[in-house]
Structures are given as structure tokens and as C-alpha cells.
Design an enzyme around this catalytic site. Sequence first.
Site, PDB file in Angstrom:
ATOM      1  N   THR A  13      43.350  63.759  40.444  1.00  0.00           N
ATOM      2  CA  THR A  13      43.855  62.814  39.852  1.00  0.00           C
ATOM      3  C   THR A  13      45.360  62.465  41.466  1.00  0.00           C
ATOM      4  O   THR A  13      45.688  61.421  41.178  1.00  0.00           O
ATOM      5  CB  THR A  13      44.564  63.342  38.721  1.00  0.00           C
ATOM      6  OG1 THR A  13      43.817  63.102  37.580  1.00  0.00           O
ATOM      7  CG2 THR A  13      46.126  62.138  38.270  1.00  0.00           C
ATOM      8  N   THR A  90      42.519  68.649  38.167  1.00  0.00           N
ATOM      9  CA  THR A  90      42.773  69.936  37.328  1.00  0.00           C
ATOM     10  C   THR A  90      41.903  70.162  36.492  1.00  0.00           C
ATOM     11  O   THR A  90      42.678  71.494  35.930  1.00  0.00           O
ATOM     12  CB  THR A  90      44.760  69.563  36.756  1.00  0.00           C
ATOM     13  OG1 THR A  90      44.314  68.600  36.054  1.00  0.00           O
ATOM     14  CG2 THR A  90      45.790  69.258  37.349  1.00  0.00           C
TER      15      THR A  90
END
Length: 337
Positions: A13, A90
Site C-alpha cells: 500500500t 501489511t
Amino acid sequence: MKKRICILYTGGTIGMVPTENGYAPKKGYFYDAIAAIPDLNSHDMPEWDMIEFDPLLDSSNIAVEQWNQIGRAIRDNYEAYDGFVVLHGTDTMAYTASALSFMLEGLSKPVILTGSQIPLCKLRSDARDNLITSTLIAGAGNVKEVCLYFGGKLIRGNRSTKSSADGLIAFDSPNYHFLAEAGIDIRYNVASLLTPPLNADFHLTEFKQISIGVLKVFPGIQFSLFESIMTESLKGIVLETFGAGNIPSYDDALLPIIRKAFENGTIVTVCSQCQSGTVTLGAYATSSALTKAGAVSGYNMTTEAAVAKLYYLFSLGLSRDEIKVKMEQDLRGELTK
């Protein structure tokens, strides 16, 4: 002389940009984006270079080959840098941090994994602080192990687990102290840091493609549905049990399956579904039967660490008995008995 840090941008991200199909990585974008951050070029920052993976990786697609790819990048650049920052998605960051902690043998430099919940290009992004602080920690050289930094907390890599899908404090260390906390100053918990092995030569142990499974026990589980996967090709399985290692009896339906797995050479490692606490096989009658069936205790290892450790030990070519012994030993600070 300034320290030199290698930033490995694997994807995630942190470097994504808006597209018509949602956020996605953009080749060649991220270096210019971080080079424009004034703090990264401050006199107080270490010097840094960036290596961008091609193709960039979606963390949901991370598997053994991608772990090996990251490990090779660190190995190939190990002598040229004082530390490494690995930018990673993540979702599977805790798995990668656990894997690297076992793969990087004789490590005596910081390897810090980080990322963000909000892309760098967006307002309120947590990317900037995570990247800057991770780079400072890597440059300081106080830690000489694989760590994960996120939301002001530095966590041992193989003690980390993702605890929030949308919070900016997305990771936790449920069974071990934070290694450092970043406030006005970065405060290190020196007593909790690993000491590098003396006179150990750094090298990479690449993981082999091994069949590993995870089975989570739940109320009403029909164990017979899982019997078909307990074949000789299944090398290891992590069994997530209730509490301190308890399983439902259900007419002892699970134990014959565990015994079958044991006879096939499968290593059955028992972990707890509870984030905090440890497995104590034999504390209750419902857990002592697992030991009799050939299972080993994962103590307070995370599932991520247990999976990575199984990959590591099988990749070393050890015998089943050796693997059973070492699964219950602390090799990289991943468990406490």
C-alpha cells in the site's frame, strides 16, 4: 562517516497510486516520491539507496519464492550497507518478518520491515513516519535482528502479528516486549534485544517448497473432513487450539488423525488461538492426549512464526526427530518457555 541504508521496495500500500480499478503499484513512481521528502535528505538521516522489485509484489501473493527473493536481495547487498529497510504490504508482513528472521543466518545488522495503511500519495498517510523512523532505526544500528516497525512500535519480526485491518497501529507483539517505542525520542528496550552470534558468518538459508498447513479448531469442527489432507506429502501442520492447547474430544475424533499424521512423518505443532499466553500441553486432559499422539508445543509462538520455523527446519534437511526437538527450542527469540 554516515551510515548507508538499503531500502528494498517490494510493493504494498505504501507506494500505491489511484487507478480506475482502485489503488495499485506504479513502476518507477516511488523513488521520486520519497526523494521529495525533505526529512529523508536531512543531515541527520543516514544515506540511502532504493532497490525496486520488478514486478512489485502484492503482499497477499507473497509465498516462499518471494521470501527467497527478498532474502537474496539482502544477501547480495549485505556488505555494501549498514542496514536494510524492507517496504512491504501489511497483510503478510508478519509472515515475511518471521521468515526472514530464520533465513538470515548470522545476522548482525538491522533489517526493518515497514509499510503503511494509507498510501504515501494520500493526505493523512502514515507512510512518511513509518519510513523515516524505520530508516533512522536501521541507521542507528542498535538492533541487529529482523524487526517490524509500525505506528511508533518496534517489534521483533517473529513476535509480530497484524492486529488491525484499518487502524494505524496495525501490529502487536502479544507475548514479548516492544523493542523500541518512538515518541519525542526513540527509546530502546535494550534488555530485550537479541545479541548477534559471535564470529558467525552471515549467509542465507533459502526456503524449499514444503507442504505446510494450518488448522484452526472451532466448536463443532468435523475432524473427519480434514483426514484426507493428512498424507505423507504434508510435512508440517500448525494446529491452532483453544487456550493452553485444548481440543474438543468429540469421541476422540482428532487424535487418530494426529496419530496418522505423526506416522506419515508430519510435524504437528500446537499453537494457541489466544494472542497472549502460552501452550502448556498436559495442563489439561484435553491437551495431554496431543502429546501422546506425537504433537509438539509451539509455546507462545505466533502462528506466523511457527509456519516460518517449519519451513526453515525442513529446508535444512533435518530429520523428523531433530525438527521436533528444535520446534520447541528458542532459535531466534521467537518463543519463551
